[in-house]
Structure formats: C-alpha cells, structure tokens
Write a protein that holds these residues in place. Structure first.
Motif, PDB file in Angstrom:
ATOM      1  N   LYS A 132       0.791  -1.224   0.000  1.00 42.78           N
ATOM      2  CA  LYS A 132       0.000   0.000   0.000  1.00 42.78           C
ATOM      3  C   LYS A 132       0.830   1.284   0.000  1.00 42.78           C
ATOM      4  CE  LYS A 132      -3.864  -2.378   0.433  1.00 42.78           C
ATOM      5  NZ  LYS A 132      -4.821  -2.494  -0.695  1.00 42.78           N
ATOM      6  N   SER A 133       2.118   1.188   0.269  1.00 37.17           N
ATOM      7  CA  SER A 133       2.927   2.396   0.386  1.00 37.17           C
ATOM      8  C   SER A 133       3.738   2.631  -0.886  1.00 37.17           C
ATOM      9  CB  SER A 133       3.882   2.271   1.581  1.00 37.17           C
ATOM     10  OG  SER A 133       4.977   1.430   1.266  1.00 37.17           O
ATOM     11  N   ILE A 134       4.491   3.702  -0.897  1.00 30.46           N
ATOM     12  CA  ILE A 134       5.370   3.999  -2.024  1.00 30.46           C
ATOM     13  C   ILE A 134       6.406   2.892  -2.236  1.00 30.46           C
ATOM     14  CG2 ILE A 134       7.068   5.296  -0.657  1.00 30.46           C
ATOM     15  CD1 ILE A 134       7.314   7.218  -3.019  1.00 30.46           C
ATOM     16  N   LEU A 135       6.674   2.120  -1.183  1.00 35.45           N
ATOM     17  CA  LEU A 135       7.651   1.033  -1.279  1.00 35.45           C
ATOM     18  C   LEU A 135       7.128  -0.148  -2.089  1.00 35.45           C
ATOM     19  CD1 LEU A 135       9.020   0.948   2.380  1.00 35.45           C
ATOM     20  CD2 LEU A 135       9.819   2.307   0.445  1.00 35.45           C
ATOM     21  N   SER A 136       5.826  -0.192  -2.335  1.00 37.61           N
ATOM     22  CA  SER A 136       5.253  -1.327  -3.077  1.00 37.61           C
ATOM     23  C   SER A 136       5.825  -1.437  -4.484  1.00 37.61           C
ATOM     24  CB  SER A 136       3.730  -1.213  -3.142  1.00 37.61           C
ATOM     25  OG  SER A 136       3.339  -0.053  -3.866  1.00 37.61           O
ATOM     26  N   ASN A 137       6.284  -0.309  -5.034  1.00 40.64           N
ATOM     27  CA  ASN A 137       6.895  -0.327  -6.374  1.00 40.64           C
ATOM     28  C   ASN A 137       8.353  -0.762  -6.352  1.00 40.64           C
ATOM     29  OD1 ASN A 137       4.556   0.672  -7.726  1.00 40.64           O
ATOM     30  ND2 ASN A 137       5.033   2.737  -6.984  1.00 40.64           N
ATOM     31  N   SER A 138       8.867  -0.991  -5.145  1.00 39.80           N
ATOM     32  CA  SER A 138      10.286  -1.353  -5.014  1.00 39.80           C
ATOM     33  C   SER A 138      10.497  -2.782  -4.551  1.00 39.80           C
ATOM     34  CB  SER A 138      10.972  -0.406  -4.011  1.00 39.80           C
ATOM     35  OG  SER A 138      10.891   0.932  -4.449  1.00 39.80           O
ATOM     36  N   VAL A 139       9.410  -3.527  -4.347  1.00 42.42           N
ATOM     37  CA  VAL A 139       9.539  -4.908  -3.874  1.00 42.42           C
ATOM     38  C   VAL A 139       8.717  -5.853  -4.744  1.00 42.42           C
ATOM     39  CG1 VAL A 139       9.955  -4.217  -1.474  1.00 42.42           C
ATOM     40  CG2 VAL A 139       7.626  -4.690  -2.231  1.00 42.42           C
ATOM     41  N   GLU A 140       9.181  -7.089  -4.802  1.00 41.15           N
ATOM     42  CA  GLU A 140       8.465  -8.143  -5.525  1.00 41.15           C
ATOM     43  C   GLU A 140       8.757  -9.467  -4.841  1.00 41.15           C
ATOM     44  OE1 GLU A 140       8.596 -10.330  -9.893  1.00 41.15           O
ATOM     45  OE2 GLU A 140       9.186  -8.219  -9.735  1.00 41.15           O
ATOM     46  N   GLN A 141       7.706 -10.186  -4.488  1.00 40.57           N
ATOM     47  CA  GLN A 141       7.898 -11.437  -3.752  1.00 40.57           C
ATOM     48  C   GLN A 141       8.572 -12.482  -4.629  1.00 40.57           C
ATOM     49  OE1 GLN A 141       4.391 -12.978  -1.902  1.00 40.57           O
ATOM     50  NE2 GLN A 141       5.480 -14.615  -0.839  1.00 40.57           N
ATOM     51  N   GLU A 142       9.546 -13.178  -4.032  1.00 37.50           N
ATOM     52  CA  GLU A 142      10.278 -14.241  -4.726  1.00 37.50           C
ATOM     53  C   GLU A 142      10.729 -15.242  -3.689  1.00 37.50           C
ATOM     54  OE1 GLU A 142      11.694 -16.824  -6.667  1.00 37.50           O
ATOM     55  OE2 GLU A 142      11.309 -15.192  -8.060  1.00 37.50           O
ATOM     56  N   ASN A 143      10.348 -16.491  -3.879  1.00 32.39           N
ATOM     57  CA  ASN A 143      10.633 -17.517  -2.875  1.00 32.39           C
ATOM     58  C   ASN A 143      11.856 -18.371  -3.190  1.00 32.39           C
ATOM     59  OD1 ASN A 143       8.370 -16.816  -1.294  1.00 32.39           O
ATOM     60  ND2 ASN A 143       7.034 -17.982  -2.651  1.00 32.39           N
ATOM     61  N   THR A 144      12.512 -18.110  -4.308  1.00 36.49           N
ATOM     62  CA  THR A 144      13.624 -18.980  -4.699  1.00 36.49           C
ATOM     63  C   THR A 144      14.942 -18.226  -4.856  1.00 36.49           C
ATOM     64  OG1 THR A 144      13.043 -18.701  -7.049  1.00 36.49           O
ATOM     65  CG2 THR A 144      12.065 -20.570  -5.875  1.00 36.49           C
ATOM     66  N   ASN A 145      15.003 -17.011  -4.377  1.00 37.98           N
ATOM     67  CA  ASN A 145      16.209 -16.199  -4.534  1.00 37.98           C
ATOM     68  C   ASN A 145      17.342 -16.761  -3.680  1.00 37.98           C
ATOM     69  OD1 ASN A 145      18.177 -14.118  -4.523  1.00 37.98           O
ATOM     70  ND2 ASN A 145      16.585 -12.624  -5.009  1.00 37.98           N
ATOM     71  N   THR A 146      18.429 -17.117  -4.309  1.00 40.62           N
ATOM     72  CA  THR A 146      19.550 -17.719  -3.577  1.00 40.62           C
ATOM     73  C   THR A 146      20.251 -16.709  -2.674  1.00 40.62           C
ATOM     74  OG1 THR A 146      21.003 -17.282  -5.464  1.00 40.62           O
ATOM     75  CG2 THR A 146      19.959 -19.444  -5.361  1.00 40.62           C
ATOM     76  N   LYS A 147      20.062 -15.412  -2.941  1.00 40.33           N
ATOM     77  CA  LYS A 147      20.681 -14.385  -2.114  1.00 40.33           C
ATOM     78  C   LYS A 147      19.796 -13.981  -0.934  1.00 40.33           C
ATOM     79  CE  LYS A 147      23.134 -12.153  -5.983  1.00 40.33           C
ATOM     80  NZ  LYS A 147      23.309 -10.879  -6.710  1.00 40.33           N
ATOM     81  N   ALA A 148      18.620 -14.590  -0.843  1.00 45.33           N
ATOM     82  CA  ALA A 148      17.620 -14.125   0.115  1.00 45.33           C
ATOM     83  C   ALA A 148      18.151 -14.073   1.542  1.00 45.33           C
ATOM     84  CB  ALA A 148      16.386 -15.016   0.049  1.00 45.33           C
ATOM     85  N   ASN A 149      18.874 -15.108   1.952  1.00 41.31           N
ATOM     86  CA  ASN A 149      19.306 -15.155   3.338  1.00 41.31           C
ATOM     87  C   ASN A 149      20.266 -14.019   3.667  1.00 41.31           C
ATOM     88  OD1 ASN A 149      19.219 -16.622   5.904  1.00 41.31           O
ATOM     89  ND2 ASN A 149      21.397 -16.987   5.538  1.00 41.31           N
ATOM     90  N   ASP A 150      21.241 -13.769   2.797  1.00 40.38           N
ATOM     91  CA  ASP A 150      22.204 -12.697   3.035  1.00 40.38           C
ATOM     92  C   ASP A 150      21.532 -11.328   3.012  1.00 40.38           C
ATOM     93  OD1 ASP A 150      24.239 -14.514   3.273  1.00 40.38           O
ATOM     94  OD2 ASP A 150      24.941 -14.303   1.214  1.00 40.38           O
ATOM     95  N   ILE A 151      20.620 -11.125   2.062  1.00 41.90           N
ATOM     96  CA  ILE A 151      19.923  -9.848   1.961  1.00 41.90           C
ATOM     97  C   ILE A 151      19.029  -9.639   3.177  1.00 41.90           C
ATOM     98  CG2 ILE A 151      18.212  -8.554   0.635  1.00 41.90           C
ATOM     99  CD1 ILE A 151      20.906  -8.675  -0.734  1.00 41.90           C
ATOM    100  N   PHE A 152      18.325 -10.675   3.577  1.00 40.41           N
ATOM    101  CA  PHE A 152      17.478 -10.603   4.765  1.00 40.41           C
ATOM    102  C   PHE A 152      18.301 -10.234   5.990  1.00 40.41           C
ATOM    103  CE2 PHE A 152      15.951 -12.900   8.559  1.00 40.41           C
ATOM    104  CZ  PHE A 152      14.720 -12.293   8.735  1.00 40.41           C
ATOM    105  N   LEU A 153      19.443 -10.879   6.176  1.00 45.23           N
ATOM    106  CA  LEU A 153      20.274 -10.610   7.346  1.00 45.23           C
ATOM    107  C   LEU A 153      20.889  -9.212   7.302  1.00 45.23           C
ATOM    108  CD1 LEU A 153      22.010 -14.055   7.915  1.00 45.23           C
ATOM    109  CD2 LEU A 153      20.124 -13.036   9.195  1.00 45.23           C
TER     110      LEU A 153
END
Length: 315
Positions: A192-213
C-alpha cells in the motif's frame, strides 16, 4: 479411541482438526480463510440467526467435511476452540484472564457451551489473557502447550505472525505480554505504500538469506523510519533488485522487532512457529544473539498439547 475436535479460529483463517487424544495425532483436518472477521460480517449482514447459532452452523459444515475424511459420524464429539472465537466479534465474548498466572492449560479461562440437537458437541471455548497494557487471544493456549524450562528463571517465548507476541515467563508464571505489529506493517508497506513499487515477492532467490540478514543488521544500527526509505533508494540506485528488496524489507521489520530482545534480561528464548517464519526468526535471532540460548517449538503441536490437556480435564 478417545477423540476430540481441535479448532483454531483466527481473525482471517479457520482450522479444524480431529485429534486422537492418546497419541495427539491429527486424524483429519480442514483449513479455510473464513476467519472470525469475515464470519462476523456475514452474521451482521443477515437478520435471521442468533450469533452463537450462526457461528455454530459454520463449524458444523466443517465438521461434516472431517466426518467424510474420517469415514464416520462425529456427532457428540467434544470441540475445543482457541483464538478469536471468544472476542467481541467472536461467537461468544469472554473476558481476558489477567496475568500473572501459572502457565498450564487448566489455568486458562474457559467457558463450557452445552451441546444441542442442532449442534451436538460440548464446546470448550478458551479465552485470551491480558496485562495492564497488552492482550492476546489464541497465543495463550499455544503457550500453555509449550515446554517451560525450569532451569531458567526467565524464559522469553516469541510467537511470530501478523501481530507477533513476545511473552515473558518468570518462574513458570506468565509475567508480561508485548505485541509487535510486524506482519501487518510488512503487508501495508509492501502493498500500500510507495515502497510497493520497489519490492516483488520471490521464494527462490539464492541471495535471500544474506539480503534478509543485512536488513536485520541495518535495523539494529539506525532509525527504523530512515531505514525503510532505503528500500526505495535501493531500486533508485540499482543496489538491489525488487526481489532482493522484498527480503531486505522483511529483514528490516523483523530486525526492528527482535532488537528489543537484546534489552531483555533473559537467558532462554524460544521461537514458537513453523515453516518460513520460523526459519526467518531463527536466522535473525541467531545473527543478533549475544547472551541467550535459542530454542524452537512447533506452534501446531503446542496447541494440540494444550487442547488435549483441556479435553482430558473436562471429560
């Protein structure tokens, strides 16, 4: 075989299970998105049926599905309901039980609703718990089914979700409740916010753990209100793509919630959850961990544990 019906009725979902009380095995199960909120709206929209009967009729429809799965009638089988069914928009409003109290299923506040010809199930409705500044409905039952470690004077239980709960236990007493609107805020910011245009859900990203941390780490280092704008900056400056940003925003929010744990004087922290949320919270707490032991428990098993005790107690 002694069996009972286990219901977890939240704001936005409904889960019903048939449980073997001796083994705590799930014999049949149904899950719908007919949460308490939607059920309340549907009840208000009609003029014919009283509230308790209206809610019971929906439960009865789901019981019939379980009966088909089990291949037998479930008439007269006791029903135990935890969650929002005891709230102001539930099937019958019950007061919260005030803390502190010793954590045990038998110490929860309950109401017994006798069966009827149209709904032949004795119903044990479990209410929530409250402090002077916070409340919970559903989590108290899950907590009552968890292992309380007597080797530690203070133990913190974290139940992730739309409204995450941090529950402090001191000498087996439920001592404090803190609610964090982590999941709801993530949903609002990402859709709902301006950030919605900057994110996209992806469940298989191999970098996810490092980016999340990285998000978790950044949350502990500076202001949350400044940090979340970095999600937009990441796409403007091409430092992260939208799928990576999705995990970064998640890390910022979960990190903001969990950095509060560092201020708690506890030696043992237990995450009570399952699936992806359990993995994310475990990774975040492992990265933040300084001085406490970290454990996990399955929330579904804990709920069934507590409801089995209640079933045996009220027979």
């Amino acid at each position: 075989m002694q069996i009972f019906l286990s219901c977890d009725w939240g704001t936005s979902s409904f889960r019903l299970r048939l449980i073997d009380a001796a083994t705590k095995t799930v014999l049949a199960e149904t899950l719908t998105q007919q949460g308490i909120s939607a059920t309340y709206d549907a009840w208000k929209a009609q003029q014919r049926t009283d509230r308790l009967s209206f809610y019971s009729n929906y439960i009865n429809e789901q019981i019939q599905q379980l009966a088909q799965q089990a291949g037998k009638s479930l008439s007269n089988i006791p029903l135990i309901i935890a969650g929002m069914a005891s709230s102001a928009i539930g099937m019958k409003e019950l007061p919260y039980k005030k803390i502190p109290f010793v954590i045990h299923p038998q110490n929860l506040l309950t109401d017994i609703i006798a069966g009827s010809p149209s709904f032949p199930h004795k119903t044990i409705l479990v209410s929530g718990a409250c402090s002077s500044a916070d409340v919970m409905r559903g989590e108290e039952t899950i907590l009552a089914g968890c292992s309380i470690n007597s080797s530690f004077n203070k133990q913190l239980f974290i139940l992730p979700g739309t409204h995450s709960k941090h529950i402090l236990v001191e000498n087996k007493m439920l001592a404090e409740i803190k609610t964090y609107m982590t999941g709801e805020l993530f949903q609002l910011l990402s859709t709902k916010s301006i950030l919605s245009n900057s994110v996209e859900q992806e469940n298989t990203n191999t970098k996810a753990n490092d980016i999340f941390l990285k998000g978790v780490s950044d949350a502990t280092a500076s202001s949350f209100l400044n940090n979340i704008f970095h999600v937009r900056i990441n796409t403007l400056f091409n430092t992260m793509d939208k799928k990576e940003n999705y995990y970064y925003l998640s890390g910022l929010l979960i990190g903001e919630e969990l950095k509060q744990v560092l201020n708690e004087n506890v030696e043992l922290v237990t995450i009570v959850s399952s699936g992806n949320l359990l993995q994310l919270y475990h990774a975040a707490l492992s990265a933040l961990n300084k001085n406490f032991t970290l454990l996990t428990e399955d929330a579904d098993k804990a709920l069934i544990n507590a409801q089995t005790v209640l079933f045996n107690h009220y027979q």
